[in-house]
Motif scaffolding. Structure first.
Motif, mmCIF file in Angstrom:
data_model
loop_
_atom_site.group_PDB
_atom_site.id
_atom_site.type_symbol
_atom_site.label_atom_id
_atom_site.label_comp_id
_atom_site.label_asym_id
_atom_site.label_seq_id
_atom_site.Cartn_x
_atom_site.Cartn_y
_atom_site.Cartn_z
ATOM 1 N N SER A 81 21.879 43.957 50.177
ATOM 2 C CA SER A 81 22.034 42.929 51.214
ATOM 3 C C SER A 81 21.387 41.620 50.796
ATOM 4 O O SER A 81 21.935 40.535 51.043
ATOM 5 N N THR A 91 26.084 38.729 56.637
ATOM 6 C CA THR A 91 26.403 39.853 57.521
ATOM 7 C C THR A 91 27.233 39.320 58.686
ATOM 8 O O THR A 91 27.218 38.125 58.973
ATOM 9 N N PRO A 92 27.956 40.215 59.354
ATOM 10 C CA PRO A 92 28.023 41.660 59.119
ATOM 11 C C PRO A 92 29.043 42.014 58.057
ATOM 12 O O PRO A 92 29.972 41.259 57.788
ATOM 13 N N TYR A 93 28.859 43.174 57.451
ATOM 14 C CA TYR A 93 29.835 43.713 56.522
ATOM 15 C C TYR A 93 29.767 45.237 56.538
ATOM 16 O O TYR A 93 28.791 45.830 56.995
ATOM 17 N N ALA A 383 24.126 44.683 59.521
ATOM 18 C CA ALA A 383 23.953 43.373 60.148
ATOM 19 C C ALA A 383 22.482 43.001 60.073
ATOM 20 O O ALA A 383 21.619 43.875 59.916
ATOM 21 N N TYR A 563 17.310 43.786 58.008
ATOM 22 C CA TYR A 563 18.664 44.321 58.137
ATOM 23 C C TYR A 563 18.657 45.670 58.847
ATOM 24 O O TYR A 563 17.758 46.486 58.672
#
Length: 668
Positions: A81, A91-93, A383, A563
């Protein structure tokens, strides 16, 4: 980002070895390593990771979560991240681990192979992947690539899904099962698929569909013809959230009279030899193995009796429903399942053998259409957490004008200790409630109300510290403190990323990606960035008891990246995601083997370390989502440009138009 190797990955309960020159380990270093290992072990128990994530989650030496997918390099999710953020990917992913899908396909196949061998079963097993569970290309391609190895078929319940299945290479021994309600065009597509080389079975859902099948059969001189199956409506029901999908009042299936009517119609048309399959389905996420046993016994008896009327009947399709153990409890709780894949296969084979033996029927080839258990745990939604809502603000210094009740709260805060905590905390609650009542009646100023709220918040925090040190804390206070949690704002939309959490109260396991060597400081609900009051996650999976809040850490600095990962989001979430507030499709980050080709249109190949290759598909932009809602973006651009002709703006036209190409989520 450096790759996390197996040597760097720490299982929570394992001691951590620290090497120093000369091979001598100082006591201080040893104690520090042991303390870190104990802290991580405690943290994994806190979030239930030691149960729901035991097969694929580890901890790094830094206390980061590491995803260890089979036959793939381990990935430090926090380091990943950070590296994505450095590259401008926010983010988000969703991070996908395709080998998890292959592993689940293999586990299911191996479970049936063992059960078949152990029971000397005369039939075989064919797995079928239902496309409705996740139609993303990265998922479907993984299943298709592994079909030959695991003898897997595909199931389609709509015309687009059937087109998708038809486009895959035909595979000998693999089936293409057509479910759902079908019009003539759907029927013709199925015949066309058979001509293209697929082994197609059309599952009849109603008595009218048999007539459509016969009409389409007769309207052309087809070079190949699909077989047919029938979906039976069982009296047996599943268990858990979707138990109403089965039973007498279910949406799906033919009654016994309707099954016999279909057989008669096929027989009268001289087509009964086309009837090869009996199908039933008692619901998704079945939590109890005994419900499966009962349903399989009922379905197998119907199959065995029908075989006397339809000699070519040779497939028994058990449908889907194998449960996923989201919370790690291995119980019949709605977010769990009290059986393994091996136990499922063993019970199914045994029940079918018994039912066939009783009437002397041939043992069928068994089909399973379980997709959730195959794809759920391959995906992690990540996220970043932004801010804690409800943080304590400074309380004004006491004054002669402040109300008596505010003074009592100040005195309570100063005098609280372990001996009087129960009495004084109850007094504080009474003082706080009385202040709120007086304010509503006009007898308390706004400033005094603010002071009362701030003081009570500090009293609550002090009581929490005292209670944590007590061997037997008062149950009433513990219950009160459990409800008094804060809210953490997270940069994502629940409706897009985990829609089942909103629509059906599905619980997902969740945990921060870092700081597992530290004790959390707040108990938080998760609120998303939509302007909808339903955009809040209030329940989190845990093996002991689902948690009404998630223990989290406050960010050390406003700029620190913190995260959160939602795990096991690979089933249905991509298909059911919606664009509430126009928060659209997220980025996809897919772990690939270095030799793999990139398959997603518009994706890019990114090397993030030795043997650590990712395919990244960028999510929808503001322009993409506006276009999906039928807006003419080119016309919008012209309108915005025309408005800029008449006014000078601080940031300028180019900045605003650039926003169209940006990600709709929070940028910083």
């Amino acid at each position: 980002m450096s790759q996390t190797t197996e040597a760097e990955v720490v299982k929570p309960a394992a001691p951590v070895a620290v090497e120093v020159p000369g091979g001598v380990e100082p006591d201080a270093s040893k104690r520090s390593a042991q303390a870190q290992a104990l802290a991580v072990e405690t943290s994994f128990k806190r979030y239930g990771i030691n149960r729901w994530g035991s097969a694929f989650i580890r901890a790094s030496n830094e206390g980061h979560l590491v995803f260890a997918a089979p036959n793939s390099p381990a990935v430090d999710l926090y380091a990943l991240s950070q590296e994505l953020a450095r590259r401008g990917i926010r983010t988000p992913y969703v991070v996908r681990f395709p080998t998890m899908i292959e592993n689940q396909m293999g586990t299911l196949k191996d479970g049936f192979a063992k059960a078949i061998a152990d029971n000397s079963y005369q039939g075989k097993h064919i797995g079928v992947y239902p496309l409705k569970v996740n139609q993303r290309r990265s998922v479907v391609d993984t299943v298709v690539k592994a079909r030959e190895k695991f003898n897997y078929g595909l199931e389609a319940g709509s015309k687009p899904e059937l087109l998708l299945a038809m486009a895959q290479p035909p595979l000998k021994g693999s089936l293409l099962v057509c479910n759902g309600y079908k019009d003539r065009e759907f029927m013709r597509m199925a015949f066309h698929a058979a001509e293209l080389g697929h082994h197609v079975i059309i599952v009849l859902e109603s008595t009218r569909e048999v007539r459509r099948y016969l009409d389409v059969y007769q309207e052309q001189d087809w070079t190949a013809k699909p077989e047919v199956g029938m979906r039976a409506k069982l009296y047996s029901r599943g268990s858990g959230r979707w138990q109403s999908s089965g039973g007498e009042s279910s949406k799906f299936g033919l009654t016994t009279n309707e099954l016999l009517a279909v057989v008669r119609e096929l027989t009268n048309a001289g087509m009964v030899e086309q009837l090869s399959l009996l199908h039933f389905h008692i619901g998704s996420q079945i939590t109890q193995i005994k419900r499966i046993k009962t349903a399989v016994r009922e379905g197998a008896r119907i199959y065995a009796e029908l075989q006397q009327l339809a000699p070519q009947l040779r497939y028994l399709d058990l449908g889907g429903g194998i449960g996923v153990d989201y919370d790690g409890s291995r119980t019949s709780y709605p977010s769990s399942a009290n059986y393994s894949l091996e136990e499922y296969a063993s019970q199914v084979v045994f029940e079918v053998i018994e039912a066939c033996r009783e009437v002397g029927a041939r043992q069928p080839t068994l089909l399973t259409e379980s997709g959730r258990v195959v794809v759920a745990n391959h995906a992690v939604t990540i996220a970043d957490l932004r801010e804690v809502q409800g943080e304590l603000m400074p309380v004004p210094e006491p004054s002669e004008e402040e109300h008596r009740l505010v003074h009592e709260l100040r005195s309570t805060l100063e005098s609280l200790n372990i001996k009087n905590v129960e009495e004084y905390f109850h007094d504080a609650i009474d003082y706080r409630d009385e202040c709120l009542q007086l304010f509503s009646r006009g007898y308390l100023s706004l400033q005094d109300r603010a002071s009362a709220e701030g003081l009570f918040g500090r009293i609550r925090n002090k009581v929490k510290q005292i209670v944590e040190s007590m061997p037997h804390p008062p149950e009433e206070i513990v219950d009160f403190l459990g409800k008094a949690h804060q809210k953490y704002l997270v940069n994502f939309s629940i409706f897009q990323s985990i829609p089942d959490a909103w629509s059906i109260d599905q619980v997902f396991p969740a945990a921060p990606l870092s700081r597992h060597g530290e004790k959390p400081t707040i108990n938080a609900q998760i609120v998303d960035i939509t302007c909808d009051s339903d955009g809040c996650v209030e329940t989190f999976a845990h093996p002991d008891e689902n948690m009404p809040y998630l223990p989290l850490h406050e960010r050390r600095t406003p700029d620190e990246k913190y995260y959160l990962g939602f795990f096991m989001t690979g089933a249905y979430q991509d298909s059911l995601a919606n664009v509430h507030n126009l928060f659209a499709r997220c980025h996809e980050v897919i772990l690939r083997n270095p030799d793999d080709d990139m398959v997603l249109p518009g994706s890019e190949r990114v090397e993030l370390g030795e043997n650590l290759t990712f395919e990244i598909k960028m999510g929808a932009t503001c322009e993409d989502v506006l276009s999906s809602m039928d807006f003419d973006v080119e016309r919008m651009i012209r309108w915005l440009r025309d408005r800029h002709l008449a006014v000078e703006t601080t940031l300028g036209e180019s900045w605003l138009l650039g926003v169209l190409q940006s990600y709709p989520y929070l940028s910083r």
